[in-house]
Write a protein that holds these residues in place. Sequence first.
Motif, PDB file in Angstrom:
ATOM      1  N   GLU A 169       0.822  -1.205   0.000  1.00  0.00           N
ATOM      2  CA  GLU A 169       0.000   0.000   0.000  1.00  0.00           C
ATOM      3  C   GLU A 169       0.861   1.263   0.000  1.00  0.00           C
ATOM      4  OE1 GLU A 169      -2.346  -0.596   3.442  1.00  0.00           O
ATOM      5  OE2 GLU A 169      -3.697  -2.058   2.504  1.00  0.00           O
ATOM      6  N   ALA A 170       1.990   1.228   0.711  1.00  0.00           N
ATOM      7  CA  ALA A 170       2.889   2.378   0.722  1.00  0.00           C
ATOM      8  C   ALA A 170       3.489   2.595  -0.659  1.00  0.00           C
ATOM      9  CB  ALA A 170       3.991   2.174   1.757  1.00  0.00           C
ATOM     10  N   SER A 171       3.835   1.505  -1.338  1.00  0.00           N
ATOM     11  CA  SER A 171       4.397   1.616  -2.680  1.00  0.00           C
ATOM     12  C   SER A 171       3.365   2.154  -3.665  1.00  0.00           C
ATOM     13  CB  SER A 171       4.897   0.247  -3.142  1.00  0.00           C
ATOM     14  OG  SER A 171       5.442   0.316  -4.437  1.00  0.00           O
ATOM     15  N   PHE A 172       2.121   1.656  -3.574  1.00  0.00           N
ATOM     16  CA  PHE A 172       1.058   2.171  -4.442  1.00  0.00           C
ATOM     17  C   PHE A 172       0.788   3.643  -4.165  1.00  0.00           C
ATOM     18  CE2 PHE A 172      -0.692  -2.390  -4.522  1.00  0.00           C
ATOM     19  CZ  PHE A 172       0.034  -2.679  -5.656  1.00  0.00           C
ATOM     20  N   GLY A 175       2.866   6.015  -6.066  1.00  0.00           N
ATOM     21  CA  GLY A 175       2.671   6.030  -7.509  1.00  0.00           C
ATOM     22  C   GLY A 175       3.280   4.869  -8.263  1.00  0.00           C
ATOM     23  N   ALA A 176       3.771   3.853  -7.579  1.00  0.00           N
ATOM     24  CA  ALA A 176       4.369   2.705  -8.255  1.00  0.00           C
ATOM     25  C   ALA A 176       3.279   1.815  -8.848  1.00  0.00           C
ATOM     26  CB  ALA A 176       5.224   1.903  -7.278  1.00  0.00           C
ATOM     27  N   SER A 177       3.588   1.194  -9.970  1.00  0.00           N
ATOM     28  CA  SER A 177       2.661   0.250 -10.573  1.00  0.00           C
ATOM     29  C   SER A 177       2.717  -1.078  -9.818  1.00  0.00           C
ATOM     30  CB  SER A 177       3.020   0.029 -12.049  1.00  0.00           C
ATOM     31  OG  SER A 177       4.305  -0.582 -12.150  1.00  0.00           O
ATOM     32  N   LYS A 178       1.836  -1.982 -10.191  1.00  0.00           N
ATOM     33  CA  LYS A 178       1.801  -3.281  -9.516  1.00  0.00           C
ATOM     34  C   LYS A 178       3.103  -4.047  -9.728  1.00  0.00           C
ATOM     35  CE  LYS A 178      -1.105  -7.362  -8.888  1.00  0.00           C
ATOM     36  NZ  LYS A 178      -1.387  -7.087  -7.470  1.00  0.00           N
ATOM     37  N   GLN A 185       9.771  -4.042  -4.176  1.00  0.00           N
ATOM     38  CA  GLN A 185       9.420  -4.079  -2.755  1.00  0.00           C
ATOM     39  C   GLN A 185       9.134  -5.497  -2.262  1.00  0.00           C
ATOM     40  OE1 GLN A 185       9.719  -1.407  -0.894  1.00  0.00           O
ATOM     41  NE2 GLN A 185      10.165  -0.087  -2.655  1.00  0.00           N
ATOM     42  N   VAL A 186       8.207  -6.175  -2.939  1.00  0.00           N
ATOM     43  CA  VAL A 186       7.761  -7.481  -2.446  1.00  0.00           C
ATOM     44  C   VAL A 186       8.854  -8.536  -2.597  1.00  0.00           C
ATOM     45  CG1 VAL A 186       6.066  -9.324  -2.742  1.00  0.00           C
ATOM     46  CG2 VAL A 186       5.352  -6.928  -2.908  1.00  0.00           C
ATOM     47  N   LEU A 187       9.415  -8.658  -3.795  1.00  0.00           N
ATOM     48  CA  LEU A 187      10.416  -9.697  -4.026  1.00  0.00           C
ATOM     49  C   LEU A 187      11.677  -9.520  -3.167  1.00  0.00           C
ATOM     50  CD1 LEU A 187      10.216 -10.402  -7.868  1.00  0.00           C
ATOM     51  CD2 LEU A 187       9.325 -11.760  -5.968  1.00  0.00           C
TER      52      LEU A 187
END
Length: 285
Positions: A169-172, A175-178, A185-187
């Motif tokens: 949610e912080a990344s979104f 303005g970051a895309s999925k 971030q996730v990987l």
Amino acid sequence: MTNAQLNRFKDKAFQAFGLFCTFFGLIVLAIFLLDILKEGLARLDWDFLTSLPSRRAARAGILTAWAGTLWILVMTALIAIPLGVAAGIYLEEYGKKTRMASFLEINIANLAGVPSIIYGLLGLELFVRQLQLGGSLLAGALTLSLLVLPIIIVTTREAIKAVPKSLREASFALGASKWQTIRMQVLPAATGGIMTGIILSLSRAVGEAAPLIVIGALAYVPFVPEGPMDEFTVLPIQIFNWVSRPQEAFLINAAAAIIVLLCITFMLNGIAVYLRYRQQKKVKW
């Protein structure tokens, strides 16, 4: 005796039983390792590691076996890791939560527990006969890739699932895309868990003999494989070949080969534990 006291008694009994089983297992493992070390250490030298197999136990070595094991390990990793990680990312991040998806997830988890010889039969029909790859390194690597793929997929999904939603949610919000969120971030946050699953799955592949025997891997190979289409043998098959011989000298050779195989397995497991510990120390939610 009240219910609370009865429950506490049951908990202590289960704990005692668990400690007993663990202690008993460690004793059995220690006896096994000591016996193997006692038999095989004297035979383990440079000549043993660099000699070709021979019908004479004193001249026999494991060069072709550990070379084939290395080929199989690298080729299996090149095939299974991209497919397994990509499938885990898709199922966890992009796949829709439908009944078909749930059915697929259950079957992937079940495939992780299927006996390895079943994968050998599948590889025999699909890769050896239909694709006409024969008893080659490529056929063996593809067969073992099928064996470890479910494990890599499941561990990848679990590692990604452990990443908190707040990070996404912080990344979104910035303005970051999925895909940017997943890649940046996730990987990185899930790398420790993913690598642990990959290494443990490859460690299992290194110790497998049954599926490779089924697809036609040889017990006696007097040459080092030089390409993916060459015939091959691996350490577990070489060990099986030696322990089936009646001569005691071949049993000593098998013990020395077991030490080499255990060293490879312990090294891979140690790397997995280190990566897991490093990731847990680095990332604290």
